[in-house]
Design a protein around this motif. Structure first.
Motif, PDB file in Angstrom:
ATOM      1  N   LEU A   1     114.683   8.264  44.600  1.00  0.00           N
ATOM      2  CA  LEU A   1     115.607   8.555  43.504  1.00  0.00           C
ATOM      3  C   LEU A   1     116.095   9.990  43.618  1.00  0.00           C
ATOM      4  CD1 LEU A   1     113.788   6.889  40.463  1.00  0.00           C
ATOM      5  CD2 LEU A   1     115.600   5.939  41.892  1.00  0.00           C
ATOM      6  N   PRO A   2     117.375  10.228  43.338  1.00  0.00           N
ATOM      7  CA  PRO A   2     117.904  11.594  43.407  1.00  0.00           C
ATOM      8  C   PRO A   2     117.530  12.400  42.172  1.00  0.00           C
ATOM      9  CG  PRO A   2     119.641  10.076  42.795  1.00  0.00           C
ATOM     10  CD  PRO A   2     118.429   9.234  43.059  1.00  0.00           C
ATOM     11  N   ASP A   3     117.040  13.608  42.401  1.00  0.00           N
ATOM     12  CA  ASP A   3     116.727  14.549  41.323  1.00  0.00           C
ATOM     13  C   ASP A   3     117.965  15.418  41.147  1.00  0.00           C
ATOM     14  OD1 ASP A   3     115.732  16.391  39.599  1.00  0.00           O
ATOM     15  OD2 ASP A   3     113.999  16.955  40.792  1.00  0.00           O
ATOM     16  N   LEU A   4     118.852  15.028  40.229  1.00  0.00           N
ATOM     17  CA  LEU A   4     120.188  15.623  40.136  1.00  0.00           C
ATOM     18  C   LEU A   4     120.212  16.788  39.160  1.00  0.00           C
ATOM     19  CD1 LEU A   4     122.285  12.332  40.135  1.00  0.00           C
ATOM     20  CD2 LEU A   4     121.648  13.791  42.065  1.00  0.00           C
ATOM     21  N   SER A   5     120.550  17.951  39.685  1.00  0.00           N
ATOM     22  CA  SER A   5     120.490  19.181  38.896  1.00  0.00           C
ATOM     23  C   SER A   5     121.585  19.252  37.841  1.00  0.00           C
ATOM     24  CB  SER A   5     120.584  20.397  39.825  1.00  0.00           C
ATOM     25  OG  SER A   5     121.793  20.365  40.565  1.00  0.00           O
ATOM     26  N   GLU A   6     122.650  18.443  37.964  1.00  0.00           N
ATOM     27  CA  GLU A   6     123.718  18.512  36.963  1.00  0.00           C
ATOM     28  C   GLU A   6     123.306  17.872  35.639  1.00  0.00           C
ATOM     29  OE1 GLU A   6     125.288  15.275  39.878  1.00  0.00           O
ATOM     30  OE2 GLU A   6     124.008  17.050  39.944  1.00  0.00           O
ATOM     31  N   TYR A   7     122.197  17.188  35.624  1.00  0.00           N
ATOM     32  CA  TYR A   7     121.675  16.625  34.385  1.00  0.00           C
ATOM     33  C   TYR A   7     120.583  17.533  33.826  1.00  0.00           C
ATOM     34  CZ  TYR A   7     124.024  12.285  35.726  1.00  0.00           C
ATOM     35  OH  TYR A   7     124.965  11.354  36.097  1.00  0.00           O
ATOM     36  N   ASP A   8     120.483  17.595  32.505  1.00  0.00           N
ATOM     37  CA  ASP A   8     119.394  18.344  31.874  1.00  0.00           C
ATOM     38  C   ASP A   8     118.060  17.707  32.238  1.00  0.00           C
ATOM     39  OD1 ASP A   8     121.231  20.026  30.696  1.00  0.00           O
ATOM     40  OD2 ASP A   8     121.331  18.853  28.831  1.00  0.00           O
ATOM     41  N   ASP A   9     117.007  18.509  32.187  1.00  0.00           N
ATOM     42  CA  ASP A   9     115.689  18.020  32.608  1.00  0.00           C
ATOM     43  C   ASP A   9     115.265  16.782  31.841  1.00  0.00           C
ATOM     44  OD1 ASP A   9     115.570  20.062  34.406  1.00  0.00           O
ATOM     45  OD2 ASP A   9     114.181  21.306  33.267  1.00  0.00           O
ATOM     46  N   ASP A  10     115.589  16.737  30.547  1.00  0.00           N
ATOM     47  CA  ASP A  10     115.149  15.607  29.724  1.00  0.00           C
ATOM     48  C   ASP A  10     116.260  14.593  29.483  1.00  0.00           C
ATOM     49  OD1 ASP A  10     116.723  17.167  28.120  1.00  0.00           O
ATOM     50  OD2 ASP A  10     115.312  17.256  26.433  1.00  0.00           O
ATOM     51  N   GLU A  11     117.358  14.701  30.209  1.00  0.00           N
ATOM     52  CA  GLU A  11     118.484  13.782  30.041  1.00  0.00           C
ATOM     53  C   GLU A  11     118.289  12.560  30.926  1.00  0.00           C
ATOM     54  OE1 GLU A  11     123.390  13.793  30.366  1.00  0.00           O
ATOM     55  OE2 GLU A  11     122.215  15.567  30.925  1.00  0.00           O
ATOM     56  N   GLU A  12     118.268  11.387  30.313  1.00  0.00           N
ATOM     57  CA  GLU A  12     118.061  10.153  31.065  1.00  0.00           C
ATOM     58  C   GLU A  12     119.368   9.738  31.742  1.00  0.00           C
ATOM     59  OE1 GLU A  12     116.626   7.523  28.073  1.00  0.00           O
ATOM     60  OE2 GLU A  12     114.543   8.175  28.279  1.00  0.00           O
ATOM     61  N   TYR A  13     119.306   9.556  33.068  1.00  0.00           N
ATOM     62  CA  TYR A  13     120.509   9.181  33.807  1.00  0.00           C
ATOM     63  C   TYR A  13     120.271   8.047  34.804  1.00  0.00           C
ATOM     64  CZ  TYR A  13     118.552  12.060  37.586  1.00  0.00           C
ATOM     65  OH  TYR A  13     117.742  12.593  38.558  1.00  0.00           O
ATOM     66  N   ILE A  14     119.029   7.713  35.053  1.00  0.00           N
ATOM     67  CA  ILE A  14     118.709   6.608  35.962  1.00  0.00           C
ATOM     68  C   ILE A  14     118.257   5.415  35.125  1.00  0.00           C
ATOM     69  CG2 ILE A  14     117.183   5.819  37.805  1.00  0.00           C
ATOM     70  CD1 ILE A  14     117.034   8.675  38.787  1.00  0.00           C
ATOM     71  N   ASP A  15     118.950   4.312  35.245  1.00  0.00           N
ATOM     72  CA  ASP A  15     118.634   3.104  34.482  1.00  0.00           C
ATOM     73  C   ASP A  15     117.988   2.076  35.403  1.00  0.00           C
ATOM     74  OD1 ASP A  15     119.929   4.129  32.137  1.00  0.00           O
ATOM     75  OD2 ASP A  15     121.851   3.604  33.047  1.00  0.00           O
ATOM     76  N   TYR A  16     116.918   1.469  34.921  1.00  0.00           N
ATOM     77  CA  TYR A  16     116.247   0.447  35.722  1.00  0.00           C
ATOM     78  C   TYR A  16     116.116  -0.856  34.930  1.00  0.00           C
ATOM     79  CZ  TYR A  16     111.914   1.720  33.193  1.00  0.00           C
ATOM     80  OH  TYR A  16     110.959   1.974  32.231  1.00  0.00           O
TER      81      TYR A  16
END
Length: 540
Positions: A247-262
């Motif tokens: 999974l990509p650890d994307l810096s453009e998202y906040d640390d606690d911002e959910e962006y990966i859906d499973y």
């Protein structure tokens, strides 16, 4: 919507969803021993309606092109499994001739005669924006290309090869359509992440689940229908391997911002369990969630999914069971708990006695040996030592067990499971009754030994509902015990109870710096068996 930038170049190039038949079906000859080198130039052909009749039938499906000027390409050329120009980790850049779609001469493209494969080709503008991409064979967009990747190039002596390389415009659609896992090419930190699932039937019995995993980011699918690997042990017990993905650890998202859906979908498992209705569990992950599960390449904690498991029902996990998910295991095979023994390089010898009319007999009824193996075993993603103990009567091994133990960063020694092989009095194998493994069939680990025991402490040693639910209570921490090996002080004493054996308990004695030195078994309040540490053997 964010402009999602995803994955390391090496992941983009190497982690494809589709394999290429042309590469598998052609064995590349060895490099020519001739000194003659052939200059290879590539002509980039952007597939479009005007020059690709096959694509004309799929006009609405062609990717949109950006209005910019191609400037350079990045490629990987291979011969068999050998990288010749560029690599998955570092593709090779070649500038295009000014105002043209063919590559400039570079010495790296002068190669001996032979069969090669263009494994990857991407076109960029001068600013480094991805414009076009050669699709992979077997992908949806690969069907639009006469020469999807990997594309064969046969260099012959005396020729000046100038092959066309078909590419499609890249418009940030799902990169699966091009045959890759992720849909943009940007340097990004990648984290391995694992899912494990259990299913509980109507009777509350836990099974390792058979399930599929789908993952998307902002509606773009990056993994689709990955199915768990399941199987059956010889002992009629079932297992499932975790499903692990990058999974990509994307810096453009906040640390606690959910962006990966499973999406985890429970699947039927023929011969194990049947389903009356579809069961699906969905969730989302943030960068913090990914990081919390990551503790080095060899220690990734699973995201544990439960289907139809009622935590409030009869199968409720007891409060006294320590939570392995809250423990950190930086160096789990470095056992420093003072109450554990034997250390590596030693074998402990014990003798067991069955009391007769309350008296200790002259001769032992069994001899027990405990040693620490050199091998380790990974259980629930945690590297664990293997402690072997075997019981002998009249020179015949009746029980041969491997216990799997791991120490957390606080010094607690965890009991991760065991493989127990049982034999009859003639040494014939009977079975593996008593075996269990944490993470399999709903089993969970407990403490073999706590780090800082205190009087009155109660802890579960294992939790395999209905099968193994042993727990212990600390009843002393400063006992003095005398055996044939000497006097031991500040001894830890635990009262071990198997709830399935009524009116039976064991007192176990652990000396600091030595480990387990004595055991007493009681039935209906009467002492019936005693085991003593009688020898410490140094292994050459």
């Amino acid at each position: 919507m964010k402009n999602f930038q995803s994955v390391l170049m090496w992941v983009f190039l190497s982690a494809t969803l589709f394999s290429a038949c042309s590469k598998d079906e052609n064995e590349a000859p060895e490099l020519s021993q001739s000194k003659e080198l052939i200059d290879l130039s590539l002509n980039i052909n952007v597939l479009g309606l005007e020059n690709n009749p096959t694509s004309r039938q799929q006009e609405n499906e062609l990717p949109d092109c950006v209005e910019t000027t191609p400037y350079y390409i990045e490629i990987v050329i291979k011969q068999g499994d050998r990288d010749v120009v560029g690599s998955a980790d570092l593709p090779f850049r070649i500038d295009l001739a000014p105002g043209q779609m063919f590559t400039k001469y570079v010495p790296e493209m002068a190669m001996p005669a032979g069969l090669y494969f263009l494994d990857h080709c991407a076109v960029y503008d001068e600013a480094g924006t991805l414009m076009c991409l050669a699709p992979k064979a077997g992908s949806p967009l690969g069907a639009m290309s006469d020469a999807p990747m990997p594309m064969s190039i046969n260099l012959r002596a005396g020729s000046k090869p100038f092959p066309d390389v078909p590419v499609l415009c890249f418009d940030n659609r799902e990169v699966n359509e091009y045959g890759y896992v992720f849909f943009d090419i940007e340097p990004t930190v990648i984290r391995n992440f694992c899912f494990f699932a259990n299913y509980c039937d109507e009777n509350g019995r836990h099974f390792p689940a058979r399930y599929s995993v789908d993952i998307s980011i902002e509606g773009n699918t990056i993994y689709s229908d990955i199915i768990s690997n399941n199987g059956e042990y010889e002992t009629d017990k079932y297992f499932a391997d975790p499903v692990c993905v990058d999974l990509p650890d994307l810096s453009e998202y906040d640390d606690d911002e959910e962006y990966i859906d499973y999406t985890i979908t429970l699947l039927e498992w023929e011969g194990v369990y049947e389903l009356d209705e579809e069961m699906v569990i969905t969730g989302s992950l943030s960068r913090d969630d990914i990081e919390d599960h990551f503790d080095g390449d060899d220690n990734i904690e699973y995201e544990h999914i439960f289907f139809n498991c009622d935590e409030e029902g009869d199968g409720e996990i007891p409060d006294e069971l320590p939570d392995v998910n809250e423990a950190e295991f930086s160096n789990p095979t470095n056992i420093t708990n003072p109450y554990y023994g034997p250390p590596a390089g030693y074998i402990y010898e014990y003798q067991g006695y069955e009391l007769e009319d309350g008296e200790l007999p002259d001769e032992a009824s069994e001899v027990i040996y405990i040693e620490r193996r050199a091998e380790t075993r990974v259980v629930m993603g945690i590297n664990s030592i293997i402690q072997r103990d075997y019981v002998m009567e009249d020179g015949v091994i009746l029980e041969d067990t491997d216990d799997w133990l791991a120490q957390d960063d606080d010094g607690n020694l965890w009991y991760m499971g065991e493989l127990s092989k049982n034999y009859d009095e003639d040494g014939n194998f009977i079975g593996t009754e008593g075996s269990w493994e944490a993470g399999v069939d709903g089993a969970l680990p407990g403490y073999w030994l706590p780090a800082d025991p205190f009087v009155g402490q109660v802890y579960y040693q294992e939790w395999y509902e209905g099968e193994a639910e042993d727990y212990a209570e600390v009843i002393a921490i400063n006992e003095t015990v005398e055996t044939d090996l000497g006097i031991f002080e500040n001894v830890l004493v635990t009262k071990d109870i198997n709830p399935f054996e009524e009116d039976v308990y064991e007192l176990k004695y652990y000396a600091p710096g030595t480990g387990f030195i004595k055991e007493e078994k009681y039935e209906n309040g009467e002492l019936v068996e005693v085991v003593f540490l009688t020898g410490i053997i140094v292994i050459d």
